[in-house]
Design a protein around this motif. Sequence first.
Motif, mmCIF file in Angstrom:
data_model
loop_
_atom_site.group_PDB
_atom_site.id
_atom_site.type_symbol
_atom_site.label_atom_id
_atom_site.label_comp_id
_atom_site.label_asym_id
_atom_site.label_seq_id
_atom_site.Cartn_x
_atom_site.Cartn_y
_atom_site.Cartn_z
ATOM 1 N N LYS A 37 0.806 -1.222 0.000
ATOM 2 C CA LYS A 37 0.000 0.000 0.000
ATOM 3 C C LYS A 37 0.839 1.272 0.000
ATOM 4 C CE LYS A 37 -3.689 -2.435 2.465
ATOM 5 N NZ LYS A 37 -4.578 -2.438 3.645
ATOM 6 N N TYR A 47 -3.086 5.005 -1.676
ATOM 7 C CA TYR A 47 -1.681 4.650 -1.445
ATOM 8 C C TYR A 47 -0.990 5.722 -0.610
ATOM 9 C CZ TYR A 47 -1.619 0.785 -4.844
ATOM 10 O OH TYR A 47 -1.837 -0.394 -5.514
ATOM 11 N N THR A 60 -5.487 -1.017 -1.753
ATOM 12 C CA THR A 60 -5.568 0.053 -0.754
ATOM 13 C C THR A 60 -6.979 0.288 -0.220
ATOM 14 O OG1 THR A 60 -5.789 1.656 -2.547
ATOM 15 C CG2 THR A 60 -3.571 1.290 -1.648
#
Length: 578
Positions: free
Chosen positions: A324, A350, A468
């Motif tokens: 992520k 992210y 994410t």
Amino acid sequence: MKIVFALFISLGFLYMADSASAQSLPNNMTAKEKELMKNYVPPFSSVETTTPPVSPARTQAEWEESSGFIMAWTSFNAIQAQIIKYGQLEGKVYLFCSDSNSVKTYLTGQSVTPTSNIKYIYGGFNTIWARDYGPWAIYKNVVDSLSLVDWIYNRPRPLDDQIPVLLSNYLSIPVYSTTTAPYALTHTGGNFMTDGNGTGFSSKLILNENSGLSTAQIDTIMKKFMGITRYPKMETLPYDQIHHIDMHIKLLDEETLLVSQYPAGIADGPGIEANLQYILANFTTCYGKPYKVVRIIAPPGPTGTYPNSGGDYRTYTNSLIINKTVLVPTYAAQYDSTALRIYREAMPGYKIYGIDCNAIIPSLGAIHCITKEIGVADPVFISHSGIRTSLPNIVNQVKAYIKTKTGVASARIFWRTDTVSAYTQVNMSAQPGDTFIANIPSQTAGTKMYYYISATSVSGRTVEKPITAPSGYYKFTYENATGIENPGSFVSTYSLEQNFPNPFNPVTTIKYSVPQYGFITLKVYDMLGKELASLVNENKSAGNYSVNFNAGEYSSGVYYYKMISGSYSSVRTMMLIK
């Protein structure tokens, strides 16, 4: 180990007499190495399997779930410390080094704590360029049996060339090697990217470095060992000394290309654009859609110079995606802020971190070049083509291919119409062929839709797509019919009409036609090729359209507008008179 004693005799003067110099070698070959390469015999280990996997292979994409990434602790330690600082929060750092105590001392001095996620692997290496000599993670039968693939490294650096075997021994997973005929293939990691669905990209460097193989033979090796079934190869660029595509292009996901952009006519700008147009005109995504393109500047050096004038090959595409987090090279605040914003907009959810790479970029590489991600042993693989646009009267079916080693226990879609409300959950139903579907209800025109997919394996592992989620998501807008004349009517061909009125001041109308659903771009440029306005940049259904261009902020002169959809491209000029 896979070091041949004879190689140490022939290469020992270069790599053992002055180890500090060896570890500071640039990403490209030195003059001495070019001579050594003529007679270089790559080292081989009996640990490696030199025949392809019996089961079909699939190569991991960079945005898939990773257990961590590899690095070699050598030159540019300040940059490596920053990579470790952020990267260890997302996975293990498999760090090749000779003395872990000195590494720990250095990292503590750089305020990098904790260091519990660093796994030290002791063994020799020649250089820092782990992307190029590191192995690729593959899965048999899409998600089964994590393995590694090791190519012949395109540098005469035998210690670097042994890293895949050292990692294989450390992780106790098999390694397949393309080091012996008929599967001998020379390749380098910075010159390869994949979408995780069978598509690979490289520059034609791979053809030049395997002159004894035909293109078909190279494609066959990549298919047998890595499951690559489509393999576009782009022209090499005059100012990119290493010809690695990660210096100017990057897949952010299966359908999005991040592309470096120079000022019009500068350095490799024309070549990069030509390569991009080659891809857009001849290839679609693995889902059959046009690629989405995100452009990001290639910044000049401190004195404003670009590679064609002796400046460094500064690049923002040479970033690392590790679960992520995205680690982006940075150079100067005046350019970095825009580049980091572009990443955040293109990759919602992210964590985006910039790392100063001014020290390393003169050696022709940055963050991506010195790291290499390694997949997880039990992945939950989700393949999905995000919805791009929709009409209000359509109930959208979300379809995903989901596969795990132990089976799929559940799959769900979560959707909402703004970024603050709670998501609504819908169970996905299983269909033949590891496919799962669910519906998103229709909304009124202008509504934005945000959604993601979640799947849980029988073994209890849950993964989201995008990874994410829930802060990351797919997004589309319900369109109305504004600007459409006879929406959905039969249109036989693409067309781009002359703007009217022309000459104009300051508003003019541009009409165009679309014969089938597809991604359309319509942009306005000045006569130097600078983009001034993006009038259309989205999917359109078949129909006749019109769009207005307001040139109130521009001076009198000649401008041009360009429409692109797949292989179709058309350009017209217009005149602004104030």
